[in-house]
Design an enzyme around this catalytic site. Structure first.
Site, PDB file in Angstrom:
ATOM      1  N   ALA A  83       0.810  -1.206   0.000  1.00 39.31           N
ATOM      2  CA  ALA A  83       0.000   0.000   0.000  1.00 39.31           C
ATOM      3  C   ALA A  83       0.849   1.264   0.000  1.00 39.31           C
ATOM      4  CB  ALA A  83      -0.938   0.001   1.208  1.00 39.31           C
ATOM      5  N   TYR A  84       1.988   1.227   0.680  1.00 40.38           N
ATOM      6  CA  TYR A  84       2.844   2.414   0.722  1.00 40.38           C
ATOM      7  C   TYR A  84       3.319   2.786  -0.678  1.00 40.38           C
ATOM      8  CZ  TYR A  84       6.766   5.491   1.793  1.00 40.38           C
ATOM      9  OH  TYR A  84       7.640   6.566   1.838  1.00 40.38           O
TER      10      TYR A  84
END
Length: 243
Positions: A161-162
């Site tokens: 997700a980062y």
């Protein structure tokens, strides 16, 4: 305004102001003459930044503790309304709030963790920028500066997700720039700090964190992009070169 205080008279909102990069950037922006609104998750992490700015003899900042992990539209609107009421203007935003939970494969990435990371790194930046547009557009010269991470945003395994959020953040910056390209008093850019000695980098590269630059060494591009010297520059990502 002078060469040493290029941000004199300006009000700048800084998110993630209590973080490893947030503190040095906040001090540099304040030293350049701006009144800073320090936004962070906990007051106890913002207070040392406040104290250091005051000790520097810079304009006294305002504190706004807010956990963006849990924040919604009403929370962001309350912040913007508070800036309008207390400061009367907003000339810039620096988006430094970030969350990274470690490297992991997409197949096992917790969905709730994905949502939190996306919210802190991308959605919060969008929401605060959108709701601040009326104040920014009313300023004579306004600037929004995002914090990029191009290595993480380049598709490769385990950044989850980062990485997706950082890729989206740069696209968001460019979209804002395109949509406001006709405005000569509002610009949107990003700084890529590069390898930096912060807690986030230590979590990603525990054995290599000492190879990064000190956060104090890469604050220059943030101050420059907030200042009138960057007028006409928009939609760009600037790679920080350590001083």
């Amino acid at each position: 305004m002078s060469q040493t205080t290029p941000l004199a008279g300006r009000v700048v909102l800084i998110t993630g102001a209590g973080g490893g990069l947030g503190g040095p950037v906040s001090r540099a922006v304040a030293a350049a003459g701006a009144e800073c609104v320090l936004l962070g998750r906990r007051e106890r992490t913002l207070t040392p930044v406040f104290d250091s700015i005051v000790a520097d003899g810079s304009p006294e900042p305002a504190l706004f503790p807010l956990d963006v992990t849990k924040a919604g539209e009403d929370d962001y609107q309350r912040l913007v309304d508070g800036i309008a009421a207390d400061c009367g203007r907003l000339d810039g935003i620096v988006h430094l709030a970030g969350r990274f939970d470690g490297l992991m494969p997409l197949a096992t990435h917790p969905i709730d963790g994905w949502q939190r990371i996306m919210h802190v790194n991308l959605t919060a930046a969008f929401a605060l920028t959108q709701l601040s547009l009326p104040l920014l557009q009313a300023a004579g010269d306004a600037s929004v500066v995002f914090t990029a991470d191009r290595p993480a945003a380049t598709p490769k395994a385990f950044w989850g997700a980062y990485g997706v959020a950082k890729a989206g953040l740069e696209a968001l910056m460019q979209m804002f720039a395109v949509e406001h390209a006709q405005s000569d008093n509002l610009r949107f850019n990003a700084v890529d700090p590069g390898p930096c000695k912060t807690a986030l980098r230590k979590k990603a590269f525990p054995a290599a964190v000492e190879l990064g630059a000190l956060p104090e060494q890469i604050v220059g591009p943030y101050v420059h992009l907030l200042s009138a010297a960057a007028r006409g520059t928009t939609g760009q990502t600037v790679a920080a070169q350590p001083d």
